[in-house]
Design an enzyme around this catalytic site. Structure first.
Site, PDB file in Angstrom:
ATOM      1  N   GLU A  85     -16.346  63.798  -8.758  1.00 58.75           N
ATOM      2  CA  GLU A  85     -15.135  63.017  -9.016  1.00 58.75           C
ATOM      3  C   GLU A  85     -14.155  63.122  -7.855  1.00 58.75           C
ATOM      4  O   GLU A  85     -14.251  64.016  -7.007  1.00 58.75           O
ATOM      5  CB  GLU A  85     -14.461  63.496 -10.298  1.00 58.75           C
ATOM      6  CG  GLU A  85     -13.928  64.917 -10.211  1.00 58.75           C
ATOM      7  CD  GLU A  85     -12.953  65.240 -11.330  1.00 58.75           C
ATOM      8  OE1 GLU A  85     -11.837  64.707 -11.276  1.00 58.75           O
ATOM      9  OE2 GLU A  85     -13.312  66.023 -12.224  1.00 58.75           O
TER      10      GLU A  85
ATOM     11  N   LYS B  44     -10.812  72.204 -20.207  1.00 57.59           N
ATOM     12  CA  LYS B  44      -9.659  72.912 -19.658  1.00 57.59           C
ATOM     13  C   LYS B  44      -8.960  73.703 -20.760  1.00 57.59           C
ATOM     14  O   LYS B  44      -8.746  73.213 -21.864  1.00 57.59           O
ATOM     15  CB  LYS B  44      -8.700  71.924 -19.000  1.00 57.59           C
ATOM     16  CG  LYS B  44      -9.297  71.251 -17.767  1.00 57.59           C
ATOM     17  CD  LYS B  44      -8.308  70.306 -17.116  1.00 57.59           C
ATOM     18  CE  LYS B  44      -8.898  69.706 -15.845  1.00 57.59           C
ATOM     19  NZ  LYS B  44      -9.978  68.739 -16.114  1.00 57.59           N
TER      20      LYS B  44
END
EC number: 4.2.1.70
Length: 337
Positions: free
Chosen positions: A26, A160
């Site tokens: 990414e 996360k």
């Protein structure tokens, strides 16, 4: 037939045409995830790790409305400091392309572009998920639905830790996404090896993960898989330590009225300050760790022999051994990676 909206770096195009292993990467980590110059340095280091483990790296981004699969050096350098770069997920991707804008790709958008390009494995730091306070905000990352619909394996260090991890795992289960702990029975939490939650599945080799992917495809189940690869022990921030700092950062975000796409970059920035830079060094270590495993998985999927480390042995921090169980600003132009 080449996709009319995709531009391939020559090395990536050649690798795909030859059936060689390719790993998507990414670009949001460059534009929104890390400060400069660590963002560009990390992108190059991660690409080098992919190569060292037998695959070709392909950083994905949108530049002047063109989806780039693999970036030349000058565009990567430009992205590292560019200001007029959108953060693109599924909902934003067609607008950025149609309007000729610049954009970095999140997990969801990178999966979409990778699939269109014929890339089956993608390495990132951590996925998005169900945000804390979802009962009030309904803030759920598009990454989760993308995992349920797009057949790409995402190698990460879990979701996360700023997120609601129990609800994130519940959502993935509901959407039928296999969540694999790599050589662990515990679901990792990005900076920490153990979130306190069990990993739904455990597999101990890239070949076993590749077999899962092939079987899922044979059953025509659709969607991807999530491979949760714990950060190396030497680089982790223990869960108890980071939890208190996350609570502080979340409270600050709410007090400042931060919402939507701005939440994650704000929290990461605050944690960088609150940890005295440790969160960044851990982030860099875990992304490299994931890139190594992703490359090994891409090699296993292609049935190719890597000239680098043996599959399963190259990921930093991994323990080798047999499986125990199963009108924007102008961007620079350029060709090549």
């Amino acid at each position: 037939m080449p996709h009319p909206l995709l531009d391939f770096a020559p090395e990536v195009r050649s690798a795909l045409d030859a059936g060689a292993p390719v790993v998507a990467l990414e670009s949001t980590i460059v534009t929104h995830g890390m400060p400069h110059p660590q963002n560009v340095e990390t992108a190059r280091a991660v690409a080098a790790v992919v190569r060292a483990n037998g695959a070709v790296p392909a950083i994905v981004a949108v530049v002047a409305g063109r989806i780039r699969i693999g970036l030349p050096e000058e565009i990567l350098d430009w992205l590292g400091t560019a200001k007029e770069v959108l953060k693109l997920s599924r909902a934003d991707l067609p607008h950025a392309v149609a309007a000729g804008l610049h954009g970095s790709t999140t997990v969801a958008a990178t999966m979409i572009c990778a699939h269109r390009a014929g890339i089956r494995v993608f390495a990132t730091g951590g996925i998005g998920g169900v945000h804390r306070g979802v009962e009030e905000t309904l803030d759920i990352s598009a990454d989760l639905d993308e995992l349920a619909r797009t057949p790409v394996a995402v190698v990460c260090a879990g979701a996360k830790a700023i997120l609601d991890l129990p609800r994130t795992l519940e959502y993935l289960e509901t959407r039928g996404v296999p969540v694999v702990g790599y050589r662990t029975d515990r679901f990792p939490a990005f900076w920490s090896r153990d979130s306190g939650l069990p990993a739904p599945l455990r597999l101990d080799t890239p070949e076993a993960i590749a077999a899962l992917m092939r079987t899922k495809e044979a059953l025509d189940l659709g969607g991807g898989i999530l491979v949760a690869n714990p950060v190396p022990e030497a680089d982790e921030i223990p869960a108890r330590e980071i939890a208190a700092l996350i609570a502080t950062a979340v409270a600050q975000a709410r007090a400042a009225g931060i919402a939507g796409k701005a939440v994650t970059p704000f929290l990461l920035s605050r944690l960088l300050d609150l940890t005295g830079g440790r969160s960044l060094s851990t982030n860099i270590a875990l992304v490299k760790n994931n890139a190594a495993l992703a490359a090994q998985l891409a090699v296993a999927l292609r049935g190719a022999r890597s000239s680098g480390p043996q599959a399963g042995a190259g990921a930093p921090g991994a323990e080798p051994g047999p499986a125990r169980r199963t009108s924007p600003a102008r961007a620079p132009s350029g060709e090549g990676w």
